[in-house]
Scaffold this motif. Structure first.
Motif, PDB file in Angstrom:
ATOM      1  N   ILE A   1     -12.348   1.202 -44.012  1.00 51.73           N
ATOM      2  CA  ILE A   1     -11.078   1.691 -43.988  1.00 51.73           C
ATOM      3  C   ILE A   1     -11.215   2.441 -42.779  1.00 51.73           C
ATOM      4  N   PHE A   2     -10.229   2.207 -41.698  1.00 56.27           N
ATOM      5  CA  PHE A   2     -10.136   3.095 -40.304  1.00 56.27           C
ATOM      6  C   PHE A   2      -9.335   3.978 -40.420  1.00 56.27           C
ATOM      7  N   ASP A   3      -9.494   5.435 -40.332  1.00 55.39           N
ATOM      8  CA  ASP A   3      -8.271   6.175 -40.701  1.00 55.39           C
ATOM      9  C   ASP A   3      -7.667   6.806 -39.176  1.00 55.39           C
ATOM     10  N   LEU A   4      -6.470   6.340 -38.712  1.00 56.90           N
ATOM     11  CA  LEU A   4      -5.944   6.805 -37.476  1.00 56.90           C
ATOM     12  C   LEU A   4      -4.579   7.556 -37.978  1.00 56.90           C
ATOM     13  N   ARG A   5      -4.490   8.398 -38.902  1.00 55.96           N
ATOM     14  CA  ARG A   5      -3.334   9.072 -39.140  1.00 55.96           C
ATOM     15  C   ARG A   5      -3.279  10.484 -38.158  1.00 55.96           C
ATOM     16  N   GLY A   6      -3.406   9.962 -36.812  1.00 48.46           N
ATOM     17  CA  GLY A   6      -3.570  11.127 -35.842  1.00 48.46           C
ATOM     18  C   GLY A   6      -4.048  10.372 -34.642  1.00 48.46           C
ATOM     19  N   TYR A   7      -4.599  11.386 -33.710  1.00 48.08           N
ATOM     20  CA  TYR A   7      -5.005  11.091 -32.256  1.00 48.08           C
ATOM     21  C   TYR A   7      -6.422  10.598 -32.127  1.00 48.08           C
ATOM     22  N   ALA A   8      -6.949   9.986 -31.629  1.00 49.85           N
ATOM     23  CA  ALA A   8      -8.422   9.464 -31.386  1.00 49.85           C
ATOM     24  C   ALA A   8      -8.680   9.437 -29.836  1.00 49.85           C
ATOM     25  N   HIS A   9      -9.918   9.830 -29.669  1.00 54.53           N
ATOM     26  CA  HIS A   9     -10.300   9.976 -28.308  1.00 54.53           C
ATOM     27  C   HIS A   9     -11.387   8.879 -27.622  1.00 54.53           C
ATOM     28  N   GLY A  10     -10.860   7.991 -26.879  1.00 52.87           N
ATOM     29  CA  GLY A  10     -11.773   7.042 -26.185  1.00 52.87           C
ATOM     30  C   GLY A  10     -12.736   6.469 -26.906  1.00 52.87           C
ATOM     31  N   ILE A  11     -12.707   5.927 -28.137  1.00 55.75           N
ATOM     32  CA  ILE A  11     -13.504   5.095 -28.900  1.00 55.75           C
ATOM     33  C   ILE A  11     -13.174   3.677 -29.256  1.00 55.75           C
ATOM     34  N   GLY A  12     -11.675   3.423 -28.929  1.00 57.18           N
ATOM     35  CA  GLY A  12     -11.334   2.093 -29.077  1.00 57.18           C
ATOM     36  C   GLY A  12     -12.239   0.816 -28.516  1.00 57.18           C
ATOM     37  N   TRP A  13     -12.565   0.838 -27.334  1.00 53.89           N
ATOM     38  CA  TRP A  13     -13.369  -0.211 -26.654  1.00 53.89           C
ATOM     39  C   TRP A  13     -14.716  -0.204 -27.339  1.00 53.89           C
ATOM     40  N   GLU A  14     -15.179   0.923 -27.654  1.00 51.54           N
ATOM     41  CA  GLU A  14     -16.706   0.702 -28.246  1.00 51.54           C
ATOM     42  C   GLU A  14     -16.671  -0.118 -29.411  1.00 51.54           C
ATOM     43  N   ILE A  15     -15.621   0.614 -30.429  1.00 55.13           N
ATOM     44  CA  ILE A  15     -15.471   0.093 -31.558  1.00 55.13           C
ATOM     45  C   ILE A  15     -15.149  -1.506 -31.680  1.00 55.13           C
ATOM     46  N   ALA A  16     -14.079  -1.630 -31.022  1.00 59.05           N
ATOM     47  CA  ALA A  16     -13.464  -2.828 -31.136  1.00 59.05           C
ATOM     48  C   ALA A  16     -14.170  -4.059 -30.541  1.00 59.05           C
ATOM     49  N   SER A  17     -15.208  -3.787 -29.567  1.00 60.88           N
ATOM     50  CA  SER A  17     -16.200  -4.734 -28.890  1.00 60.88           C
ATOM     51  C   SER A  17     -17.231  -5.075 -30.002  1.00 60.88           C
ATOM     52  N   ARG A  18     -17.250  -4.342 -30.975  1.00 63.14           N
ATOM     53  CA  ARG A  18     -18.331  -4.687 -31.999  1.00 63.14           C
ATOM     54  C   ARG A  18     -17.773  -5.689 -33.360  1.00 63.14           C
ATOM     55  N   LEU A  19     -16.368  -5.843 -32.951  1.00 59.48           N
ATOM     56  CA  LEU A  19     -15.819  -6.311 -34.221  1.00 59.48           C
ATOM     57  C   LEU A  19     -15.300  -8.014 -33.698  1.00 59.48           C
ATOM     58  N   THR A  20     -16.035  -8.304 -32.616  1.00 59.81           N
ATOM     59  CA  THR A  20     -15.452  -9.791 -31.998  1.00 59.81           C
ATOM     60  C   THR A  20     -16.700 -10.501 -31.461  1.00 59.81           C
ATOM     61  N   ASP A  21     -16.677 -11.506 -31.490  1.00 62.12           N
ATOM     62  CA  ASP A  21     -17.697 -12.381 -30.882  1.00 62.12           C
ATOM     63  C   ASP A  21     -17.243 -13.357 -29.629  1.00 62.12           C
ATOM     64  N   LYS A  22     -16.045 -12.951 -29.386  1.00 61.59           N
ATOM     65  CA  LYS A  22     -15.389 -13.764 -28.061  1.00 61.59           C
ATOM     66  C   LYS A  22     -14.570 -12.651 -27.503  1.00 61.59           C
ATOM     67  N   ARG A  23     -14.118 -13.044 -26.211  1.00 66.43           N
ATOM     68  CA  ARG A  23     -13.234 -12.415 -25.522  1.00 66.43           C
ATOM     69  C   ARG A  23     -11.903 -12.493 -25.864  1.00 66.43           C
ATOM     70  N   VAL A  24     -11.079 -11.536 -26.232  1.00 70.90           N
ATOM     71  CA  VAL A  24      -9.764 -11.370 -26.512  1.00 70.90           C
ATOM     72  C   VAL A  24      -8.818 -10.657 -26.067  1.00 70.90           C
ATOM     73  N   MET A  25      -7.600 -11.088 -25.902  1.00 75.66           N
ATOM     74  CA  MET A  25      -6.510 -10.284 -25.178  1.00 75.66           C
ATOM     75  C   MET A  25      -6.190  -9.024 -26.285  1.00 75.66           C
ATOM     76  N   THR A  26      -5.867  -8.063 -25.614  1.00 76.12           N
ATOM     77  CA  THR A  26      -5.524  -6.874 -26.683  1.00 76.12           C
ATOM     78  C   THR A  26      -4.095  -6.344 -26.318  1.00 76.12           C
ATOM     79  N   ALA A  27      -3.678  -6.480 -25.011  1.00 73.01           N
ATOM     80  CA  ALA A  27      -2.287  -5.889 -24.668  1.00 73.01           C
ATOM     81  C   ALA A  27      -1.937  -6.492 -23.565  1.00 73.01           C
ATOM     82  N   ARG A  28      -0.437  -6.300 -23.434  1.00 80.58           N
ATOM     83  CA  ARG A  28       0.073  -6.761 -22.018  1.00 80.58           C
ATOM     84  C   ARG A  28       0.529  -5.398 -21.377  1.00 80.58           C
TER      85      ARG A  28
END
Length: 792
Positions: free
Chosen positions: A617-644
């Motif tokens: 459970i990731f608690d994101l009920r507030g602001y987070a600082h610069g950790i999205g890329w590091e965390i998300a890159s460990r949750l997939t084994d393939k290249r994925v589009m995240t936003a447009r």
């Protein structure tokens, strides 16, 4: 007749051609103050961002021109006077291709068919005078053929050519003759000159200002963003097509040529500079004013009686030259005649064969520029009326061209301009002016949009926005349509008789709902949940050190008491204190991480703790600082589009009119996350807790977790604001921040003004707060357990 009016009328013909159908459909402009100011605002902004004059230079002078012009606009009471006021502003550009003019049926002079090509052979030198207007009895093709015939005749009998392209300042040009001149510009002259050149020549490339997003004017200084460049478009070639005319002959060698030009030689500077560079053609400029720069022009018509042009590009000439440079300048100006001083000088040069070719400097392909900084006029404690209008004009144009979410605003941006003309004009002091700007920014409906004032503003009490002030020692939340105390940050305050779960009913004896509604009118927010959250986390709590605020609370026992609290918490309000570690195991199978507290350096520790769990459970009920890329890159084994992404651009090559420009253009691109193959892959289920405190970067992390881990969101909608922040400054030392990009879900769904919508909605309750429960976390655990049971 003034020199500028000739040039203006000349280009006016092209505007009439381009905008005839459009103007036919336009309703007559209302000549009231609002519409006159809007027209001036649009033209001023278009010049500011498009005209080559302001490349890599301060536009402060353009600010001053507006300040000088505004009184004239206010005094104009008819279309003719209004056009004259606008044109007085454009005259400062010293550009005959940028102007507006009042046009009526009676003011258009019919074309006079008396002007013909004049030619004369003397001492084996062919003199050809091509007036700026041709007889309208001939088509463009016939004119090109006539001129070509003279070149071919010269090849047989002449030893040199004098091509006189000087315009006559005494001629009264009609709109029809003007249109003929624009046809002559490239169709007639370039077609005829194809029989003079041997192997074709390259015309100089066109340069224009191109913006990618808005250059931040304050603390948001992203050095990796190229906000403005002066781009050279591909060269065009004027090619000898090998056609035969009359005697079916062509030049086997290029005769010496001298071209005579003056300030009234419009629209052929690119051809002349190419001939000068590549064919050793000698150019004499007659008069102290050089041949004017030409380039692409766009229509800036305001109504069926007021229209004009704006030049948005120029030729690079010899790659590095800023102005066209003739070989010789003869300052004495006179009406072009076959016997005048300039012609006689050209004859002498050709007879003596005393022509020195122009040697151009080394070429460069293109140049980039750093956009100039706007002047905030910090010394103006309370700007004058004209400078307050400058603030409105500047901000309106910046948002018109560079705000990604202009189409998402509650009110049209044009109507907003009308609404704020009287507010800006009637502001009585600096405090009222500050409130007007904050209300104007509020119309963006963007939670990133904030207004900050200079330090002196706080010192003199100008701004009601109390940055660098102090807070009440409370945490508040809007629960079940009540303002509830959810945390007490100063233990001493508990002696005042307040406790977690108390409901605030009044602040300083004013009903809390009225206070909240008042604040919601004073700042910008993307969604209602975002506005309510900011009121409760900021506006209800701010104050000055040693100030006190009286609150009225209702306790769980339904008793009511008044409590006076001091502002004792620093301006950087902390999130609620936790007694438990923010990275921990809830059970053997379920991990928990408060992403609001985790730093980039702690990401390894996070995955070490949860590596053996089946879900997190990731608690994101507030602001987070610069950790999205590091965390998300460990949750997939393939290249994925995240936003447009889409970011506003200004590219004059796409416009034919000011109306086109106002529609905005965007550069779109996709964002991807690559798997981190150097770290272990986490394969557990992911639940994300969200609420309206999750904003901007936190919402972007939601997009990343959604794409890489198919995360399930539990809670209430997020703020509804994402995209890189940029900023501008306004007179009075005011800084305004706003969103400079649009961000969407990977599948194209809108995020701004909506937020991340939870898959499972759960709201805190007053009873749960009083009982010390975290109902959103409880629901997250329940949802995750259900997923794990299904997986088994």
């Amino acid at each position: 007749m003034k020199m500028y009016s000739i040039a203006q009328k000349l280009v006016l013909g092209l505007c009439i051609i381009f905008s005839a159908q459009k103007l036919h459909c336009q309703t007559a402009m209302k000549f009231d103050k609002q519409h006159q100011f809007l027209g001036a605002c649009k033209i001023w902004g278009a010049v500011k961002f498009l005209h080559p004059k302001f490349i890599n230079s301060s536009a402060t002078s353009w600010d001053s021109i507006l300040v000088e012009t505004l009184p004239k606009i206010e005094k104009a009471n008819n279309a003719k006077d209004y056009a004259s006021a606008l044109n007085s502003m454009l005259l400062s550009l010293n550009d005959p291709y940028s102007f507006v003019e009042y046009i009526s049926t009676s003011s258009i002079v019919k074309s006079n068919p008396q002007y013909q090509i004049i030619s004369n052979m003397r001492d084996s030198i062919m003199y050809i005078h091509v007036p700026l207007s041709f007889s309208t009895h001939f088509t463009a093709e016939q004119k090109a053929e006539n001129l070509s015939s003279l070149f071919l005749q010269s090849s047989e009998n002449a030893k040199g050519i004098i091509l006189d392209l000087r315009g006559d300042s005494t001629i009264q040009y009609s709109a029809q003759i003007m249109r003929e001149q624009l046809s002559f510009n490239h169709h007639v002259l370039s077609k005829a000159l194809a029989y003079y050149i041997r192997n074709g020549i390259f015309l100089p490339p066109s340069q224009m200002r191109i913006f990618h997003r808005y250059c931040p004017q304050s603390v948001y200084d992203f050095t990796d963003i190229m906000t403005e460049r002066f781009e050279k478009c591909p060269k065009e070639i004027m090619q000898n097509e090998g056609k035969y005319i009359h005697k079916k002959t062509q030049y086997t060698s290029t005769l010496p040529m001298i071209i005579l030009v003056n300030y009234y030689t419009f629209g052929v500077d690119d051809i002349i500079s190419a001939l000068q560079e590549q064919c050793d053609v000698f150019v004499i400029n007659h008069g102290s004013k050089l041949i004017p720069k030409s380039g692409k022009i766009i229509d800036i018509s305001l109504s069926d009686s007021i229209h004009g042009c704006l030049r948005v590009s120029e030729y690079s000439y010899y790659q590095t030259e800023k102005v066209f440079k003739p070989n010789v300048i003869i300052n004495q100006f006179s009406v072009p005649r076959i016997s005048d001083t300039c012609v006689q000088f050209a004859y002498k040069l050709l007879q003596q064969k005393n022509i020195t070719p122009y040697t151009p400097p080394p070429s460069k392909q293109y140049q980039y520029y750093t956009s100039s900084m706007e002047d905030a006029y910090k010394s103006m404690l309370f700007p004058s009326k004209e400078y307050r209008f400058l603030a409105l004009f500047r901000f309106w144009n910046v948002i018109t061209y560079f705000f990604s979410y202009k189409n998402y605003m509650n009110k049209s941006w044009e109507q907003t301009f009308f609404d704020f003309i009287p507010k800006v004009e009637n502001a009585r002091d600096s405090l009222e002016y500050a409130h007007v700007i904050r209300e104007l920014v509020g119309r963006l409906n963007d939670s990133h949009a904030q207004v900050k004032f200079q330090v002196f503003a706080n010192k003199f009490g100008i701004a009601n926005e109390r940055y660098e002030r102090d807070y009440l020692p409370l945490l508040l939340q809007y629960v079940e349509q009540r303002t509830v105390i959810t945390g007490i940050l100063d233990e001493r305050m508990k002696q005042s008789g307040i406790s977690v779960g108390d409901i605030i009913t009044h602040i300083n004896l004013q009903p809390i709902q009225e206070v909240m509604n008042d604040y919601l009118q004073e700042f910008s927010y993307s969604t209602l949940q975002a506005g309510i959250e900011r009121v409760h986390s900021h506006y209800l709590l701010i104050g000055k050190w040693h100030d006190s605020t009286q609150i009225t609370v209702r306790t769980p026992s339904n008793s009511v008491r008044n409590v006076t609290l001091a502002h004792t918490i620093p301006s950087l309000q902390p999130i609620e204190p936790y007694k438990l570690p923010y990275i921990r195991l809830l059970t053997k199978e379920i991990g928990y991480a408060d992403l609001r507290r985790i730093s980039l350096a702690e990401c390894d520790s996070l995955f070490t703790v949860i590596k053996d769990t089946k879900g997190v459970i990731f608690d994101l009920r507030g602001y987070a600082h610069g950790i999205g890329w590091e965390i998300a890159s460990r949750l997939t084994d393939k290249r994925v589009m995240t936003a447009r992404f889409s970011e506003p651009i200004i590219n004059p090559s796409r416009y034919s009119s000011l109306q086109d420009m106002e529609q905005q253009s965007f550069h779109s691109f996709e964002q991807y996350i690559e798997p981190n193959r150097n770290k272990p892959l986490y394969r557990g289920k992911v639940i994300v807790l969200i609420n309206a405190k999750a904003m901007s970067q936190a919402e972007h992390i939601c997009l990343q977790l959604q794409s890489t881990a198919q995360a399930i969101f539990v809670g209430t909608p997020t703020n509804g604001t994402d995209g890189t922040v940029t900023s501008t400054v306004l007179p009075g030392g005011i800084e305004v921040q706003f969103t400079g990009q649009e961000v969407r879900h990977a599948d194209g769904r809108q995020l701004q003004r909506i937020g991340i919508i939870p898959d499972v909605e759960v709201k805190p309750t007053i009873a749960g707060i009083r009982a010390g429960r975290d109902e959103v976390l409880e629901k997250g655990i329940e949802v995750l357990r259900g997923l794990l049971v299904k997986k088994e």
